[in-house]
Design an enzyme around this catalytic site. Structure first.
Site, short mmCIF file in Angstrom:
data_model
loop_
_atom_site.label_atom_id
_atom_site.label_comp_id
_atom_site.label_asym_id
_atom_site.label_seq_id
_atom_site.Cartn_x
_atom_site.Cartn_y
_atom_site.Cartn_z
N SER A 153 79.40 -120.10 -98.06
CA SER A 153 79.32 -119.16 -99.18
C SER A 153 79.64 -119.91 -100.46
O SER A 153 80.21 -121.02 -100.42
CB SER A 153 80.36 -118.06 -98.94
OG SER A 153 80.66 -117.39 -100.15
N TYR A 166 88.47 -114.24 -96.97
CA TYR A 166 87.04 -114.58 -96.80
C TYR A 166 86.76 -115.98 -97.36
O TYR A 166 86.13 -116.81 -96.70
CB TYR A 166 86.17 -113.54 -97.49
CG TYR A 166 84.69 -113.82 -97.44
CD1 TYR A 166 83.93 -113.46 -96.33
CD2 TYR A 166 84.04 -114.44 -98.50
CE1 TYR A 166 82.56 -113.72 -96.27
CE2 TYR A 166 82.67 -114.71 -98.46
CZ TYR A 166 81.95 -114.34 -97.35
OH TYR A 166 80.59 -114.61 -97.31
N1 LIG Z 1 74.93 -111.46 -98.66
C1 LIG Z 1 75.42 -112.40 -99.45
O1 LIG Z 1 75.31 -112.34 -100.70
C2 LIG Z 1 76.11 -113.60 -98.86
C3 LIG Z 1 76.54 -114.62 -99.72
C4 LIG Z 1 77.19 -115.73 -99.19
C5 LIG Z 1 77.38 -115.84 -97.82
N2 LIG Z 1 76.96 -114.82 -96.99
C6 LIG Z 1 77.15 -115.01 -95.56
O2 LIG Z 1 75.94 -114.77 -94.89
C7 LIG Z 1 76.18 -114.27 -93.57
C8 LIG Z 1 75.42 -112.97 -93.35
O3 LIG Z 1 75.91 -112.02 -94.29
P1 LIG Z 1 75.14 -110.66 -94.64
O4 LIG Z 1 75.22 -110.52 -96.10
O5 LIG Z 1 73.84 -110.59 -93.94
O6 LIG Z 1 76.18 -109.61 -94.01
P2 LIG Z 1 75.95 -108.19 -93.31
O7 LIG Z 1 74.75 -107.52 -93.87
O8 LIG Z 1 77.26 -107.53 -93.40
O9 LIG Z 1 75.62 -108.59 -91.80
C9 LIG Z 1 76.61 -109.22 -91.03
C10 LIG Z 1 76.17 -109.26 -89.60
O10 LIG Z 1 77.25 -109.83 -88.85
C11 LIG Z 1 77.56 -108.96 -87.77
N3 LIG Z 1 78.99 -108.98 -87.47
C12 LIG Z 1 80.01 -108.69 -88.29
N4 LIG Z 1 81.17 -108.71 -87.62
C13 LIG Z 1 80.87 -109.01 -86.33
C14 LIG Z 1 81.62 -109.15 -85.15
N5 LIG Z 1 82.95 -108.94 -85.14
N6 LIG Z 1 80.98 -109.45 -84.01
C15 LIG Z 1 79.64 -109.62 -83.98
N7 LIG Z 1 78.87 -109.49 -85.07
C16 LIG Z 1 79.48 -109.18 -86.23
C17 LIG Z 1 77.14 -107.58 -88.25
O11 LIG Z 1 76.94 -106.75 -87.12
P3 LIG Z 1 77.00 -105.14 -87.25
O12 LIG Z 1 75.94 -104.79 -88.25
O13 LIG Z 1 76.75 -104.68 -85.89
O14 LIG Z 1 78.38 -104.84 -87.78
C18 LIG Z 1 75.88 -107.89 -89.03
O15 LIG Z 1 74.77 -107.96 -88.18
C19 LIG Z 1 77.71 -114.13 -93.46
O16 LIG Z 1 78.23 -115.28 -92.86
C20 LIG Z 1 78.14 -114.05 -94.92
O17 LIG Z 1 79.48 -114.48 -95.07
C21 LIG Z 1 76.34 -113.72 -97.48
#
Ligand SMILES: NC(=O)c1ccc[n+]([C@@H]2O[C@H](COP(=O)([O-])OP(=O)(O)OC[C@H]3O[C@@H](n4cnc5c(N)ncnc54)[C@H](OP(=O)(O)O)[C@@H]3O)[C@@H](O)[C@H]2O)c1
Length: 245
Positions: A153, A166
């Protein structure tokens, strides 16, 4: 955006694990990998979401995926070892793993971080990643040109006020990636991380509730970096953090 053009069969015959495949970036990555010919193993917490992604992959005519419902918060070392032996017996190999699942916890002043939130974020974002990587590496090592991809991130190499557990967890991920990349440098496994950048998902909307979601990238926009690290064009890339934007 990370600029990378790929063929329609860039991931043909590859078996790729995607964690957090039910929603957000992981869902789009799973659909994209499958559309490029990969057999995708969908790991996530909510079975219904994984089933919906499974159906969408079958509907788009891609190779039939597999589903592994697993909550990274409660999973044990044995759960990961069992998962890897199932992958090995069903597919015989693993060409790539995108460790994408993570939780945000709560944004708050450092002085007010709850111990439970801290522990949960570390369990899901760091400890489970260590256990997963440790279980996956022997299988990845037996597969030529395999790719292990962690997710960092913008707060994973520069701390930011109120991003607490985080941010610290993503620093740990970059460190874990570098340790593994250095140790496995002479093997068939390359290890890197992706920083997706601001992306329109549930996690982003929780972190920035007042933001107009249309002003940030969609998961589809950042897929070139996700494909690059899984396909053979990146075989010589190791120990890097790739900015998807
Ligand atoms: N979006 C951004 O702007 C951004 C920026 C920087 C980094 N990131 C990183 O990118 C990655 C994806 O993020 P995202 O934005 O797509 O997040 P998201 O929409 O919240 O999706 C997260 C996914 O991880 C799963 N997850 C969460 N907790 C879990 C657990 N305990 N066991 C198994 N699965 C779990 C969720 O499953 P459920 O839906 O079933 O809960 C969901 O499918 C993460 O590593 C995040 O830190 C995102």
């Amino acid at each position: 955006m990370f600029d990378f053009k790929f063929d329609a069969n860039a991931l043909a015959n590859k078996v790729i694990l995607v964690t957090g495949a039910g929603d957000g970036i992981g869902k789009k990555a799973a659909l994209t990998y499958a559309s490029l010919g990969a057999t995708v193993i969908l790991l996530g917490k909510t079975t219904q979401k994984l089933e919906a992604v499974y159906d969408a992959i079958v509907e788009q005519g891609s190779p039939e995926p597999a589903i592994i419902p697993l909550d990274l918060k409660g999973a044990t070392k044995q759960n990961y070892l069992d998962m890897v032996s199932t992958i090995k017996s069903q597919f015989g190999r693993l060409n790539g793993a995108l460790l994408n699942a993570a939780m945000l916890g709560e944004l708050s002043p450092f002085a007010q971080i709850h111990e439970q939130i801290w522990n949960d974020v570390m369990q899901v974002n760091v400890n489970s990643q260590y256990l997963l990587a440790q279980a996956l590496l022997p299988l990845l090592q037996t597969t030529p040109d395999s790719s292990l991809v962690f997710t960092s991130s913008g707060v994973g190499n520069k701390g930011k006020a109120y991003w607490g557990a985080y941010s610290v967890s993503k620093f740990a991920i970059e460190g874990m990636m570098q340790v593994i990349a250095d140790e496995y440098d002479t093997t068939s496994v390359r290890t890197n991380a992706i920083n997706p950048g601001a992306t329109n998902t549930k996690m982003r909307s929780v972190a920035y509730p007042g933001e107009d979601a249309k002003t940030v990238a969609y998961p589809a926009d950042i897929m070139p970096a996700y494909v690059y690290l899984m396909c053979n064009d990146s075989v010589d890339v190791n120990g890097q953090v790739i900015n998807a934007q």
